[in-house]
Scaffold this active site. Structure first.
Site, short mmCIF file in Angstrom:
data_model
loop_
_atom_site.label_atom_id
_atom_site.label_comp_id
_atom_site.label_asym_id
_atom_site.label_seq_id
_atom_site.Cartn_x
_atom_site.Cartn_y
_atom_site.Cartn_z
N LYS A 56 0.84 -1.20 0.00
CA LYS A 56 0.00 0.00 0.00
C LYS A 56 0.88 1.26 0.00
O LYS A 56 0.63 2.20 -0.75
CB LYS A 56 -0.92 0.00 1.23
CG LYS A 56 -2.12 -0.92 1.07
CD LYS A 56 -2.87 -1.13 2.36
CE LYS A 56 -3.94 -2.20 2.15
NZ LYS A 56 -4.52 -2.72 3.37
N GLN A 77 -5.24 -1.51 9.43
CA GLN A 77 -5.06 -2.85 8.87
C GLN A 77 -5.69 -3.88 9.82
O GLN A 77 -5.35 -3.94 11.00
CB GLN A 77 -3.56 -3.13 8.69
CG GLN A 77 -3.25 -4.44 8.00
CD GLN A 77 -3.73 -4.47 6.54
OE1 GLN A 77 -3.57 -3.52 5.79
NE2 GLN A 77 -4.35 -5.58 6.15
N ASP A 96 -11.71 2.83 3.84
CA ASP A 96 -12.08 1.42 3.75
C ASP A 96 -13.60 1.23 3.66
O ASP A 96 -14.08 0.14 3.35
CB ASP A 96 -11.57 0.67 4.99
CG ASP A 96 -10.43 -0.29 4.67
OD1 ASP A 96 -10.24 -0.58 3.47
OD2 ASP A 96 -9.75 -0.73 5.60
#
Ligand code: NDP
Length: 295
Positions: free
Chosen positions: A55, A99, A122
């Protein structure tokens, strides 16, 4: 030679990242604003470390700022929440990604709900989940968003098609179903309690597999000509003892039956990070009151 039926997620995502990089440059030149993505990693899970590294690399390649926060596995929950509060208040940070999975002593839902919904790239915050369900503008979870992009690229208009989503998780199955409803598909969501899954899948013009069971969906479950999006990523041991990745669909069986199919790896996987960058760009534009690029 590449089979025309194979949906190339590597190629599509590389093009998308190029387009995003162009928008980032234009935003910098015209408005002096650089999108920034903060990634929070708690603990040393090796798979999570790989994702976070990738990422970071992709974020920098797209011309965005990447802020990494790696915390030890025993970090107390209130310390993580304090970090999130700081990132919410930081004007250089437009997107925040925590995460998952988090260590057991941390309540993931509490952490997700601590993120400012405007920075929730997200799309897991209940505000964004609700907005998506209500058909409003929302931050959409990256994997279903990437899957939808591949479907629209291949099929164009999806209205009226029968779609079966296998899996009902909050991160893939449910938001995928919401996106397909928005596209006016007739959507069935199957899960572990579904009776005669093969018959359900056989009705589908579009099959999205998000189960986490290697090659569970067989070729003879598919309606000829259907489009298959295989979200599953399963690490298995091959006959020769080597490790390899397979999807939730038995690819070799499905290829001759399907009209189009995503491979694993190289299908949905690379779309997820590209869509994370897309969401960060969109979040940045909205936070600065700038025109939101159509990507
Ligand atoms: P979850 O484990 O959260 O959900 C799996 C879903 O599959 C559940 O809804 C479960 O049903 C359903 N299921 C399990 N067994 C069966 C069965 N025998 N028949 C029908 N349905 C079944 O997984 P995720 O949604 O998080 O991930 C799914 C897969 O996608 C995994 O392989 C994961 O690695 C991959 N993934 C890939 C990403 C990418 O970037 N490409 C991103 C995220 C995930 P029930 O609800 O009844 O338990």
């Amino acid at each position: 030679m590449t089979d025309a039926k194979i949906i190339d997620g590597n190629l599509f995502s590389a093009r998308l990242r190029d387009t995003l990089a162009g928008h980032v440059r234009a935003m910098k030149d015209a408005h002096g604003v650089t999108p920034g993505l903060a990634v929070v990693l708690v603990g040393e899970d090796p798979a999570s470390q790989v994702y976070v590294r990738t990422k970071h690399k992709r974020t920098v390649e797209a011309g965005m700022n990447s802020f990494e926060h790696a915390l030890p596995a025993d970090t107390p929950e209130d310390r993580v929440l304090a970090l999130i509060a700081g990132l919410n208040a930081d004007p250089a940070v437009h997107g925040i990604l925590v995460q998952l999975p988090l260590p057991r002593h941390i309540d993931s839902q509490k952490v997700i709900e601590a993120i400012d919904p405007a920075k929730d790239v997200d799309g897991f915050h209940p505000i964004n989940v609700g907005r998506l369900a209500a058909g409003l503008d929302a931050m959409v979870p990256c994997t279903p968003l990437g899957s939808l992009m591949l479907l629209k690229d291949r099929l164009g208009r999806l209205a009226g098609l029968d779609a079966v989503v296998v899996g009902r998780s909050n991160i893939v199955g449910k938001p995928m179903a919401q996106l397909l409803i928005k596209e006016s598909c007739t959507v069935t969501v199957a899960h572990s309690q579904t009776r005669d899954l093969a018959a359900v899948v056989r009705r589908a013009d579009i099959v999205v597999a998000a189960v986490g069971k290697p090659e569970m969906i067989r070729g003879d479950w598919l309606k000829p000509g259907c489009t298959v999006i295989d979200v599953g990523i399963n690490r298995v041991t091959a006959a020769d003892g080597s490790k390899k990745l397979v999807g939730d669909v038995a690819f070799a069986e499905a290829l001759p039956v399907a009209g189009a199919i995503t491979p694993v790896p190289g299908g949905v996987g690379p779309m997820t990070i590209a869509c994370l960058l897309r969401n960060t760009l969109v979040a940045c534009a909205r936070q600065h009151g700038l025109p939101v690029p159509e990507v």
